[in-house]
Design an enzyme around this catalytic site. Sequence first.
Site, mmCIF file in Angstrom:
data_model
loop_
_atom_site.group_PDB
_atom_site.id
_atom_site.type_symbol
_atom_site.label_atom_id
_atom_site.label_comp_id
_atom_site.label_asym_id
_atom_site.label_seq_id
_atom_site.Cartn_x
_atom_site.Cartn_y
_atom_site.Cartn_z
ATOM 1 N N THR A 131 0.872 -1.172 0.000
ATOM 2 C CA THR A 131 0.000 0.000 0.000
ATOM 3 C C THR A 131 0.905 1.217 0.000
ATOM 4 O O THR A 131 1.667 1.437 0.945
ATOM 5 C CB THR A 131 -0.927 0.002 1.230
ATOM 6 O OG1 THR A 131 -1.820 -1.109 1.112
ATOM 7 C CG2 THR A 131 -1.739 1.285 1.298
ATOM 8 N N LYS B 115 0.143 5.189 8.596
ATOM 9 C CA LYS B 115 0.882 5.397 7.331
ATOM 10 C C LYS B 115 -0.096 5.573 6.165
ATOM 11 O O LYS B 115 0.007 6.521 5.380
ATOM 12 C CB LYS B 115 1.782 4.194 7.033
ATOM 13 C CG LYS B 115 2.452 4.253 5.655
ATOM 14 C CD LYS B 115 2.922 2.884 5.137
ATOM 15 C CE LYS B 115 1.795 2.079 4.520
ATOM 16 N NZ LYS B 115 2.238 0.942 3.682
ATOM 17 N N LYS C 63 -7.236 1.537 -3.082
ATOM 18 C CA LYS C 63 -6.881 1.159 -1.707
ATOM 19 C C LYS C 63 -7.038 2.349 -0.769
ATOM 20 O O LYS C 63 -7.490 2.205 0.377
ATOM 21 C CB LYS C 63 -5.449 0.613 -1.665
ATOM 22 C CG LYS C 63 -4.954 0.189 -0.275
ATOM 23 C CD LYS C 63 -5.681 -1.051 0.262
ATOM 24 C CE LYS C 63 -5.383 -1.336 1.721
ATOM 25 N NZ LYS C 63 -4.127 -2.046 1.967
#
Lengths: 293, 293
Positions: free
Chosen positions: A102, A245, A177
Site C-alpha cells: 500500500t 501510514k 486502496k
Amino acid sequence: MAVGKGIADVGFIGLGIMGRSMAGHILEAGHQLHVFNRSKSNAVDLVTLGAKWHESPGEVAAASNIVISMVGYPSDVEAIYLGHGGIIERARTNAMLIDMTTSSPDLAKRIAAAAAQRGLTALDAPVSGGDVGAREAKLSIMVGGDAAGFQKALPILALMGSNIILQGGPGAGQHTKMSNQIVIASTMIGVCEGMAYAKHAGLDLETVLKSIGSGAASSYALNNLGHRILKEDFAPGFFVEHFVKDMGIALNEAKRMQLDLPGLMLASKLYEQLVELGYARNGTQALSNLYER
Amino acid sequence: MAVGKGIADVGFIGLGIMGRSMAGHILEAGHQLHVFNRSKSNAVDLVTLGAKWHESPGEVAAASNIVISMVGYPSDVEAIYLGHGGIIERARTNAMLIDMTTSSPDLAKRIAAAAAQRGLTALDAPVSGGDVGAREAKLSIMVGGDAAGFQKALPILALMGSNIILQGGPGAGQHTKMSNQIVIASTMIGVCEGMAYAKHAGLDLETVLKSIGSGAASSYALNNLGHRILKEDFAPGFFVEHFVKDMGIALNEAKRMQLDLPGLMLASKLYEQLVELGYARNGTQALSNLYER
C-alpha cells in the site's frame, strides 16, 4: 513469458507476515521463487522449501521474469524500484513488475513511467484482507496499469487473491486502496464511539450488538472488531502504525486534489494520539481506548 | 390484558410513513385500533379499514389497553405523555404504554416513573429498519423497561418487528438506538469521503465498490447508500432532518455523561451544513454533496 502455462522465475521482495504467505503460494504452485528481505531470517522457511535467496532487490530482479514487492513504506518502494542498482535498472527484458505494497498513487505512476521507458510492464496491486486473506489466498487485489499487463499478471495474482479487479491505469490500484482506507477510517470512529456510548450508558455491549449488528449500523468493523472491543482484545489484525501510514498517504493525495476530508483528518489525528499512548503495535480496534476514562 | 390470546384495544398515536405501516399490522392482526394523528388525513385509510379515530392522544389512551406512540420529536413525546389531559393522565388502569419514537433516554425514564406512580407500565421501544422494515414488519426493536412488561408487550411488538431485544431498564432502548445512530454517523462520513476521493481520483465508482464492498471497508451504508451515491439518487430512505434530530439527542446525552465524541460532533456539524444547503428532506446519503465542487 507464459505465466499461467509453465514454470516462471518469480521474485518476491518483502517477507513480512503477509509477504511470506503470499510468496509461499507462488512456491507451492511450482514456480522458481527468488527472495530478498531486509532481515534474512524471515526467508529461512521459504529457502528451506526451495526458494533462492538473493542479496538485494536488484539481484532478485536480475533473476526473475516477474518481480513482486510487498514492503513497508512508499520510501521503501521508491528505493527498491527507482534506486541505483534497483529493480527497474536490473530487471530482465519484458519483465513484469508488481508492487503490492500500500503506497502512494503518484509513486506508482512514476514507477510505471520509468518501467515503460525500459520496455517493462509495471502494475500497482495493493491488497485488502489482512494476514488471514494472505494465508488463505483470498485477498482482494486492486490493480492499476494497462489492460494487457493485467491479463498477463492475472494467473500469478490468482495464486494470492480471490477478488482481483483492474481499476484503471497506473496508480488506480493505489487510489482504490486509499478509498478503502478512507471508508474504514471514519467507520472505525463510528464503531468505537457507538460502543463507548453504550458502555457509558451502562448497557451490556453484547446485547447491544444483537440489536445494532444486523441493521443500518452494521459493518465488517462493527461485527468483527466490535466483539474484540467488548472483550478488550486489542491484538493486531491490522496494526495501528500501518493504518497511520495509509491515512498519511491518503491525506497527501486528497490535498493534491484540493479535496477536504474532515473525517479522515479527524481519524488520522485520533490514531496519532493512539500511537503517542503506546498502541502503535496494537490492532486498529484499540482506538476504543481513547474513549475510556 | 391478554395481548397474545385475544382482541385488545390498541391505541396508536402518530401515523407518519412508519406509524401507518406499523398500525396497519396491528389492525390486520384483528385488534381494535384507536388512532390519533396531528393531521387527520393520515388516518383515513386506517379508519376505512376499521380503526377508530379520536380527537386527542388522551382520548386514544382512555379507549385502549395498550397505547403505542410513534411521533416526531422528544418535545412531542413529552407533550402527549406528560401534558395536561395526556396519555398518563387518562390511561386505563393497568395499561401498557409503548413509545417507539426515537427520543431522549432521560425523557423515557421520566415517563416510566410517572407511569409507575399510576400503576401503569411504560416501555421505550425505538426501532431501526426504516420504511421498508416497517412495511415488512421486520423492524429491529430496542426495548427499555422491566422484564415483566417486556414479556407482556412481546406479542404486540412481534406484529411490527423481527429482532426484538430487551436492552435494560427504562431508557435503555433509547440509549441503544443512540448507540446505533452514533455508529451510523461516522460510518456515513467514511462512505461519503471514500466515494468522494474515488470520484476525484477519476476512478469508476461501480468498479471501486466491487473491490471495497466485500472486505474490511464493507458496511450496510457502503453497499446500500454507496450505490445510490454513484447514481446521484438522494431520495430519502431516512431523512437528513430526522438524523440531525437523533444526533442532537445523542450529543446531549454524551455531554451529560461527560463523554467526548468528536466523530459524532463532526457528523452533526456536517449534516447541519447539509440542512442549510437545502437537503433536509433528502436521504442521509445526500451528505456526499458536501464533497462536490
